[in-house]
Design a protein around this motif. Structure first.
Motif, PDB file in Angstrom:
ATOM      1  N   GLY A   9       0.843  -1.185   0.000  1.00 51.23           N
ATOM      2  CA  GLY A   9       0.000   0.000   0.000  1.00 51.23           C
ATOM      3  C   GLY A   9       0.882   1.238   0.000  1.00 51.23           C
ATOM      4  O   GLY A   9       2.047   1.179   0.401  1.00 51.23           O
ATOM      5  N   LEU A  10       0.341   2.358  -0.429  1.00 49.10           N
ATOM      6  CA  LEU A  10       1.153   3.566  -0.583  1.00 49.10           C
ATOM      7  C   LEU A  10       0.333   4.816  -0.294  1.00 49.10           C
ATOM      8  O   LEU A  10      -0.758   4.994  -0.805  1.00 49.10           O
ATOM      9  CB  LEU A  10       1.694   3.625  -2.023  1.00 49.10           C
ATOM     10  CG  LEU A  10       2.477   4.865  -2.440  1.00 49.10           C
ATOM     11  CD1 LEU A  10       3.797   4.954  -1.670  1.00 49.10           C
ATOM     12  CD2 LEU A  10       2.745   4.837  -3.946  1.00 49.10           C
ATOM     13  N   LEU A  11       0.931   5.676   0.551  1.00 49.46           N
ATOM     14  CA  LEU A  11       0.424   7.031   0.746  1.00 49.46           C
ATOM     15  C   LEU A  11       1.494   7.986   0.258  1.00 49.46           C
ATOM     16  O   LEU A  11       2.676   7.821   0.594  1.00 49.46           O
ATOM     17  CB  LEU A  11       0.134   7.328   2.220  1.00 49.46           C
ATOM     18  CG  LEU A  11      -0.990   6.567   2.901  1.00 49.46           C
ATOM     19  CD1 LEU A  11      -0.412   5.349   3.624  1.00 49.46           C
ATOM     20  CD2 LEU A  11      -1.715   7.471   3.897  1.00 49.46           C
ATOM     21  N   VAL A  12       1.097   8.972  -0.538  1.00 47.83           N
ATOM     22  CA  VAL A  12       2.079   9.888  -1.110  1.00 47.83           C
ATOM     23  C   VAL A  12       1.782  11.321  -0.693  1.00 47.83           C
ATOM     24  O   VAL A  12       0.686  11.649  -0.218  1.00 47.83           O
ATOM     25  CB  VAL A  12       2.120   9.800  -2.646  1.00 47.83           C
ATOM     26  CG1 VAL A  12       2.579   8.429  -3.094  1.00 47.83           C
ATOM     27  CG2 VAL A  12       0.778  10.161  -3.257  1.00 47.83           C
ATOM     28  N   GLU A  13       2.781  12.179  -0.923  1.00 47.23           N
ATOM     29  CA  GLU A  13       2.667  13.578  -0.532  1.00 47.23           C
ATOM     30  C   GLU A  13       1.827  14.380  -1.517  1.00 47.23           C
ATOM     31  O   GLU A  13       1.053  15.252  -1.134  1.00 47.23           O
ATOM     32  CB  GLU A  13       4.071  14.175  -0.418  1.00 47.23           C
ATOM     33  CG  GLU A  13       4.125  15.506   0.301  1.00 47.23           C
ATOM     34  CD  GLU A  13       5.548  15.952   0.550  1.00 47.23           C
ATOM     35  OE1 GLU A  13       6.099  15.622   1.614  1.00 47.23           O
ATOM     36  OE2 GLU A  13       6.118  16.641  -0.327  1.00 47.23           O
ATOM     37  N   GLY A  14       2.007  14.100  -2.828  1.00 46.27           N
ATOM     38  CA  GLY A  14       1.300  14.888  -3.824  1.00 46.27           C
ATOM     39  C   GLY A  14       0.928  14.069  -5.044  1.00 46.27           C
ATOM     40  O   GLY A  14       1.418  12.954  -5.241  1.00 46.27           O
ATOM     41  N   CYS A  71      -3.261  -4.466   3.562  1.00 42.23           N
ATOM     42  CA  CYS A  71      -1.913  -4.540   2.994  1.00 42.23           C
ATOM     43  C   CYS A  71      -0.948  -5.301   3.900  1.00 42.23           C
ATOM     44  O   CYS A  71      -1.159  -5.404   5.101  1.00 42.23           O
ATOM     45  CB  CYS A  71      -1.360  -3.126   2.767  1.00 42.23           C
ATOM     46  SG  CYS A  71      -2.335  -2.155   1.608  1.00 42.23           S
ATOM     47  N   ASP A  72       0.112  -5.809   3.279  1.00 42.00           N
ATOM     48  CA  ASP A  72       1.199  -6.423   4.036  1.00 42.00           C
ATOM     49  C   ASP A  72       2.286  -5.399   4.355  1.00 42.00           C
ATOM     50  O   ASP A  72       2.850  -5.393   5.454  1.00 42.00           O
ATOM     51  CB  ASP A  72       1.809  -7.579   3.232  1.00 42.00           C
ATOM     52  CG  ASP A  72       0.784  -8.656   2.914  1.00 42.00           C
ATOM     53  OD1 ASP A  72       0.309  -9.295   3.874  1.00 42.00           O
ATOM     54  OD2 ASP A  72       0.440  -8.829   1.731  1.00 42.00           O
ATOM     55  N   LEU A  73       2.580  -4.540   3.383  1.00 40.87           N
ATOM     56  CA  LEU A  73       3.537  -3.449   3.556  1.00 40.87           C
ATOM     57  C   LEU A  73       2.824  -2.139   3.278  1.00 40.87           C
ATOM     58  O   LEU A  73       2.039  -2.045   2.342  1.00 40.87           O
ATOM     59  CB  LEU A  73       4.721  -3.583   2.590  1.00 40.87           C
ATOM     60  CG  LEU A  73       5.587  -4.837   2.705  1.00 40.87           C
ATOM     61  CD1 LEU A  73       6.631  -4.851   1.587  1.00 40.87           C
ATOM     62  CD2 LEU A  73       6.271  -4.905   4.059  1.00 40.87           C
ATOM     63  N   LEU A  74       3.113  -1.121   4.070  1.00 40.17           N
ATOM     64  CA  LEU A  74       2.481   0.185   3.899  1.00 40.17           C
ATOM     65  C   LEU A  74       3.578   1.240   3.781  1.00 40.17           C
ATOM     66  O   LEU A  74       4.236   1.584   4.755  1.00 40.17           O
ATOM     67  CB  LEU A  74       1.569   0.492   5.084  1.00 40.17           C
ATOM     68  CG  LEU A  74       0.764   1.786   5.005  1.00 40.17           C
ATOM     69  CD1 LEU A  74      -0.158   1.764   3.791  1.00 40.17           C
ATOM     70  CD2 LEU A  74      -0.049   1.985   6.280  1.00 40.17           C
ATOM     71  N   PHE A  75       3.786   1.737   2.561  1.00 40.05           N
ATOM     72  CA  PHE A  75       4.829   2.728   2.307  1.00 40.05           C
ATOM     73  C   PHE A  75       4.255   4.129   2.514  1.00 40.05           C
ATOM     74  O   PHE A  75       3.212   4.477   1.955  1.00 40.05           O
ATOM     75  CB  PHE A  75       5.369   2.577   0.890  1.00 40.05           C
ATOM     76  CG  PHE A  75       6.083   1.274   0.671  1.00 40.05           C
ATOM     77  CD1 PHE A  75       7.402   1.104   1.073  1.00 40.05           C
ATOM     78  CD2 PHE A  75       5.426   0.201   0.096  1.00 40.05           C
ATOM     79  CE1 PHE A  75       8.057  -0.096   0.893  1.00 40.05           C
ATOM     80  CE2 PHE A  75       6.079  -1.013  -0.096  1.00 40.05           C
ATOM     81  CZ  PHE A  75       7.393  -1.160   0.307  1.00 40.05           C
ATOM     82  N   VAL A  76       4.963   4.916   3.315  1.00 39.30           N
ATOM     83  CA  VAL A  76       4.531   6.268   3.654  1.00 39.30           C
ATOM     84  C   VAL A  76       5.538   7.245   3.072  1.00 39.30           C
ATOM     85  O   VAL A  76       6.676   7.335   3.532  1.00 39.30           O
ATOM     86  CB  VAL A  76       4.410   6.449   5.174  1.00 39.30           C
ATOM     87  CG1 VAL A  76       3.908   7.861   5.494  1.00 39.30           C
ATOM     88  CG2 VAL A  76       3.484   5.401   5.776  1.00 39.30           C
ATOM     89  N   HIS A  77       5.128   7.957   2.043  1.00 39.87           N
ATOM     90  CA  HIS A  77       6.043   8.846   1.331  1.00 39.87           C
ATOM     91  C   HIS A  77       6.020  10.265   1.899  1.00 39.87           C
ATOM     92  O   HIS A  77       4.978  10.788   2.276  1.00 39.87           O
ATOM     93  CB  HIS A  77       5.655   8.910  -0.154  1.00 39.87           C
ATOM     94  CG  HIS A  77       6.296  10.049  -0.875  1.00 39.87           C
ATOM     95  ND1 HIS A  77       5.593  11.175  -1.249  1.00 39.87           N
ATOM     96  CD2 HIS A  77       7.582  10.273  -1.258  1.00 39.87           C
ATOM     97  CE1 HIS A  77       6.398  12.020  -1.851  1.00 39.87           C
ATOM     98  NE2 HIS A  77       7.604  11.513  -1.873  1.00 39.87           N
ATOM     99  N   PRO A 106       4.494  -0.604   8.399  1.00 35.16           N
ATOM    100  CA  PRO A 106       4.764   0.711   7.806  1.00 35.16           C
ATOM    101  C   PRO A 106       6.246   0.925   7.528  1.00 35.16           C
ATOM    102  O   PRO A 106       7.114   0.555   8.329  1.00 35.16           O
ATOM    103  CB  PRO A 106       4.258   1.685   8.875  1.00 35.16           C
ATOM    104  CG  PRO A 106       4.418   0.950  10.164  1.00 35.16           C
ATOM    105  CD  PRO A 106       4.174  -0.507   9.839  1.00 35.16           C
ATOM    106  N   ILE A 107       6.536   1.551   6.370  1.00 29.79           N
ATOM    107  CA  ILE A 107       7.907   1.805   5.936  1.00 29.79           C
ATOM    108  C   ILE A 107       7.984   3.226   5.387  1.00 29.79           C
ATOM    109  O   ILE A 107       7.224   3.579   4.483  1.00 29.79           O
ATOM    110  CB  ILE A 107       8.333   0.822   4.824  1.00 29.79           C
ATOM    111  CG1 ILE A 107       8.208  -0.613   5.305  1.00 29.79           C
ATOM    112  CG2 ILE A 107       9.760   1.102   4.360  1.00 29.79           C
ATOM    113  CD1 ILE A 107       8.344  -1.632   4.185  1.00 29.79           C
TER     114      ILE A 107
END
Length: 220
Positions: A9-14, A71-77, A106-107
């Motif tokens: 999974g992914l959260l991004v800034e913009g 999600c298994d991995l959650l990337f936080v940008h 979370p990563i």
């Protein structure tokens, strides 16, 4: 043969970060799993949050926790100027995860400068996607320079990677990068990206997380 799924999974800034990073996450995970997995694994496409990491902290935390359940991995940008905020969010998610039945690990995903710097790293890939003429004003002499401000033709002072893209592509830079992101990721030599300390640091964190979840036998 039965495959174990791996859902990132992914959260991004913009908005400009999402097209490139979601494909980069998938490609990096595919490479690591192919070379080092302990069992057959199917890496799924990134699930994305509509909430940006620039939103109010409580809203971001709620959105991240909701996404993490699937999600298994959650990337936080976050870009480098938001490092402390990103690390605090990752720490809060890790604390929540310790109490949850299901939550992605979370990563933090933090380029030294900004996402645009990673996109500029592989000049050969850029030329194949955008054309050599577009890169006539490419200002970097070595890969590591993309993490620093540099002078572009016509600039009076050093500029950021985002400003370099505008110099190369003009006012259409955002649309061109969005349309080209998937192809650029596919053609980028990941060994070139690994010359960047910020990218290597993210790779290390990701591989540690994969090991913790049992996808990898051990770190190199």
């Amino acid at each position: 043969m039965k495959y174990r799924p791996l859902q990132p999974g992914l959260l991004v800034e913009g908005n400009s970060d999402e097209p490139y990073l979601r494909h980069l996450v998938k490609r990096h995970l595919d490479e690591v799993i192919l070379n080092r997995s302990t069992r057959p694994v199917q890496v799924l496409g990134c699930q994305l949050s509509e909430v940006r990491t620039t939103a109010e902290p409580a809203e971001v935390l709620r959105a991240a926790a909701e996404l993490g359940r699937d999600c298994d991995l959650l990337f936080v940008h976050g870009d480098a100027d938001a490092l402390d905020k990103t690390l605090k969010l990752v720490a809060a998610l890790a604390e929540q995860r310790s109490r949850a039945d299901r939550s992605g690990l979370p990563i933090p995903l933090v380029p030294v400068s900004m996402t645009e710097s990673w996109m500029l790293a592989d000049r050969t890939a850029l030329a194949s996607v955008l054309g050599a003429k577009t890169l006539a004003g490419y200002p970097y002499t070595k890969v590591s320079d993309v993490e620093n401000r540099v002078r572009c033709h016509g600039s009076k002072k050093p500029v950021t990677p985002k400003q370099v893209w505008k110099t190369l592509l003009g006012d259409d830079a955002h649309d061109v990068l969005t349309d080209s992101a998937e192809l650029l990721v596919r053609r980028t030599d990941l060994a070139v990206l690994k010359q960047l300390p910020s990218y290597r640091a993210w790779c290390d964190l990701t591989e540690d997380a994969l090991g913790e979840l049992g996808y990898l036998l051990h770190r190199r």
